[in-house]
Design an enzyme around this catalytic site. Structure first.
Site, PDB file in Angstrom:
ATOM      1  N   PHE A  69       4.226   1.896  10.241  1.00 52.16           N
ATOM      2  CA  PHE A  69       4.514   2.894  10.933  1.00 52.16           C
ATOM      3  C   PHE A  69       5.560   2.724  12.137  1.00 52.16           C
ATOM      4  O   PHE A  69       5.695   1.550  12.570  1.00 52.16           O
ATOM      5  CB  PHE A  69       3.112   3.365  11.592  1.00 52.16           C
ATOM      6  CG  PHE A  69       3.044   4.793  12.231  1.00 52.16           C
ATOM      7  CD1 PHE A  69       2.964   5.671  11.685  1.00 52.16           C
ATOM      8  CD2 PHE A  69       3.208   4.557  13.783  1.00 52.16           C
ATOM      9  CE1 PHE A  69       2.872   6.923  12.401  1.00 52.16           C
ATOM     10  CE2 PHE A  69       3.199   5.780  14.651  1.00 52.16           C
ATOM     11  CZ  PHE A  69       2.844   7.030  13.720  1.00 52.16           C
TER      12      PHE A  69
ATOM     13  N   ASP B 156      -2.999  -3.318  12.532  1.00 49.04           N
ATOM     14  CA  ASP B 156      -3.253  -1.971  13.023  1.00 49.04           C
ATOM     15  C   ASP B 156      -4.250  -1.122  12.078  1.00 49.04           C
ATOM     16  O   ASP B 156      -3.922  -1.166  10.638  1.00 49.04           O
ATOM     17  CB  ASP B 156      -1.818  -1.333  12.897  1.00 49.04           C
ATOM     18  CG  ASP B 156      -1.812   0.261  13.310  1.00 49.04           C
ATOM     19  OD1 ASP B 156      -2.904   0.760  13.423  1.00 49.04           O
ATOM     20  OD2 ASP B 156      -0.703   0.790  13.710  1.00 49.04           O
TER      21      ASP B 156
ATOM     22  N   TYR C 140      -8.486   9.336  17.347  1.00 50.42           N
ATOM     23  CA  TYR C 140      -8.429  10.601  16.916  1.00 50.42           C
ATOM     24  C   TYR C 140      -8.330  10.686  15.609  1.00 50.42           C
ATOM     25  O   TYR C 140      -8.368  12.081  15.368  1.00 50.42           O
ATOM     26  CB  TYR C 140      -7.293  11.222  17.716  1.00 50.42           C
ATOM     27  CG  TYR C 140      -5.933  10.432  17.528  1.00 50.42           C
ATOM     28  CD1 TYR C 140      -5.275  10.616  16.689  1.00 50.42           C
ATOM     29  CD2 TYR C 140      -5.423   9.756  18.651  1.00 50.42           C
ATOM     30  CE1 TYR C 140      -4.109   9.918  16.215  1.00 50.42           C
ATOM     31  CE2 TYR C 140      -4.143   8.986  18.484  1.00 50.42           C
ATOM     32  CZ  TYR C 140      -3.622   9.010  17.208  1.00 50.42           C
ATOM     33  OH  TYR C 140      -2.261   8.525  17.131  1.00 50.42           O
ATOM     34  N   LYS C 141      -8.196   9.891  14.821  1.00 43.61           N
ATOM     35  CA  LYS C 141      -8.247  10.147  13.178  1.00 43.61           C
ATOM     36  C   LYS C 141      -9.761  10.330  12.491  1.00 43.61           C
ATOM     37  O   LYS C 141     -10.478  11.282  12.974  1.00 43.61           O
ATOM     38  CB  LYS C 141      -7.483   8.938  12.418  1.00 43.61           C
ATOM     39  CG  LYS C 141      -6.083   8.965  13.090  1.00 43.61           C
ATOM     40  CD  LYS C 141      -5.279   7.936  12.327  1.00 43.61           C
ATOM     41  CE  LYS C 141      -3.804   7.755  12.537  1.00 43.61           C
ATOM     42  NZ  LYS C 141      -2.981   8.889  12.644  1.00 43.61           N
TER      43      LYS C 141
ATOM     44  N   ARG D  90       0.900  14.463   2.202  1.00 39.43           N
ATOM     45  CA  ARG D  90      -0.343  13.606   2.379  1.00 39.43           C
ATOM     46  C   ARG D  90      -1.354  14.228   2.565  1.00 39.43           C
ATOM     47  O   ARG D  90      -1.685  15.246   3.283  1.00 39.43           O
ATOM     48  CB  ARG D  90       0.085  12.716   3.642  1.00 39.43           C
ATOM     49  CG  ARG D  90      -0.793  11.467   3.670  1.00 39.43           C
ATOM     50  CD  ARG D  90      -0.253  10.618   4.902  1.00 39.43           C
ATOM     51  NE  ARG D  90      -0.467  11.228   6.334  1.00 39.43           N
ATOM     52  CZ  ARG D  90      -0.334  10.740   7.453  1.00 39.43           C
ATOM     53  NH1 ARG D  90      -0.230   9.425   7.514  1.00 39.43           N
ATOM     54  NH2 ARG D  90      -0.364  11.445   8.462  1.00 39.43           N
TER      55      ARG D  90
END
Length: 407
Positions: free
Chosen positions: A133, A210, A235-236, A382
């Site tokens: 990422f 991560d 927040y996922k 995705r």
């Protein structure tokens, strides 16, 4: 096409779903047909529509500054312990909620550099995937630049991620630390985290995971796996809301050497002494810098209630069924797509990616219709399926609409 009645298969899966009751506890969305992006931003709970105003009214408005002594000062540690117990397989006192994923990765990686360089000055390498990422790569590159270190890049297949074999080729007696994703943000590859951790540690280096796409999606056992440090957003799959504070885990064996590169008053042993030089707090609180984001923790606390109620094993079981169902629909309805995720469910997290030449235009048109997958450059779609908020009928609506748009 996206509003057609669910198939018999989707209806049967929903009828048999032991977590089906959770789906209706989330805010439905005004024009939402299918939400396939739960791995980017989780949906809010209906309950949070009540709890957030209540915290503002009763705690902030009613108690004002007294609320700090009545619970706010320990909120970050209490929520951290709940995340640790429900999602991370971590004993209390090792996880804390604070700041952003970016800041916490920087802090822990900088602390790792200080700790390992202090023991062995010849160590001068940081290890990271070339396709990691962007934030993770940017931090590694900046720290390498600032401390005259070398970045050791690891190349992994686009439909996979880090493996013990790839890690073994990259680490050695010059490695300070490795930073990898537990679940890869693009492919959804769920790494063999205990094996990779072992490979890195046997080289004398520290392992930083991560877990942004892993926490709340796959069962984690950080203590049992011997993980050194981990960070993740909330927040996922933790549904804390946009900009919600992240969390950090550091195994208790590292606390004494954990030197916070951004010391702040709430990370001090005596935060209200004010005039004394900085002395770090005991335990995980030493990682804190600024004042706790109390309002940003409200939705996260609500979602932890749901996760604790459902249990991570049940959440993972539904996640596997959701991604398997989505993949079967893709193979049936989108023959021009190629899978860019692991086909083996045991190596796949809560999302999958397919490549298609029409991906960018299709996703743009679908968003306008209330069907929301995620586009990843250059040609990836995705599909992120959050188990507690997603039904099988919704998955089917979304994939059928995606097939129509791509065609």
């Amino acid at each position: 096409m996206s509003n057609r009645a669910p198939s018999v298969r989707a209806a049967e899966l929903d009828a048999a779903d032991p977590l089906a009751a959770h789906v209706d506890r989330f805010v439905p969305g005004d024009d939402l047909v299918a939400y396939l992006d739960g791995n980017s931003l989780g949906r809010p709970l209906r309950r949070t529509l009540e709890t957030l105003p209540e915290v503002v009214r009763a705690q902030w408005g009613g108690r004002l500054i007294r609320a700090w002594d009545e619970g706010w000062l320990t909120q970050a540690e209490r929520l951290g312990d709940r995340i640790g117990a429900a999602c991370l397989g971590a004993a209390s006192g090792q996880t804390i909620v604070a700041e952003s994923t970016t800041v916490l990765i920087f802090k822990l990686l900088r602390a790792a550099i200080a700790a390992r360089k202090g023991l062995d000055s010849s160590r001068d390498e940081l290890v990271v995937l070339r396709d990691e990422f962007p934030t993770d790569r940017y931090i590694v590159e900046r720290l390498a630049e600032d401390h005259a270190l070398t970045v050791r890049w690891v190349d992994a297949p686009r439909d996979a991620g880090i493996t013990p074999e790839l890690a073994a080729e990259a680490v050695g007696d010059r490695t300070i630390a490795a930073l990898f994703s537990g679940v890869a943000y693009r492919s959804g590859w769920w790494a063999d985290m205990p094996a990779v951790t072992g490979v890195v540690q046997r080289s004398g280096a520290l392992m930083l995971w991560d877990c942004s796409h892993a926490v709340g999606s796959v069962p984690l056992e950080l203590d049992a796996w011997g993980v050194d440090m981990a960070v993740g957003c909330s927040y996922k799959y933790l549904n804390g809301g946009p900009g919600a504070p992240a969390w950090a885990y550091a195994a208790s064996r590292h606390h004494a050497e954990l030197r916070n590169p951004i010391p702040g008053w709430l990370g001090a042993r005596a935060p209200f002494s004010m005039t004394e030089p900085f002395v770090p707090a005991d335990g995980i609180r030493r990682l804190v810098s600024g004042t706790h984001p109390i309002l940003g923790m409200v939705a996260l606390g609500d979602m932890l209630d749901e996760i604790e109620s459902a249990g991570m094993d049940a959440i993972r079981a539904k996640s596997v069924l959701l991604t398997e169902f989505a993949l079967s629909l893709v193979e049936e309805l989108i023959p021009g797509a190629s899978l860019a995720s692991p086909r083996d469910a045991a190596r796949r997290g809560g999302h999958l990616t397919i490549d298609h030449p029409n991906a960018a235009r299709a996703v743009e048109s679908l968003w306008a219709e209330g069907v929301i997958p995620d586009f990843r450059h250059p040609s990836g779609v995705r599909i992120g399926l959050s188990p507690l908020s997603t039904s099988f009928a919704e998955v089917e609506r979304g994939i059928r609409a995606l097939a129509y748009a791509l065609a």
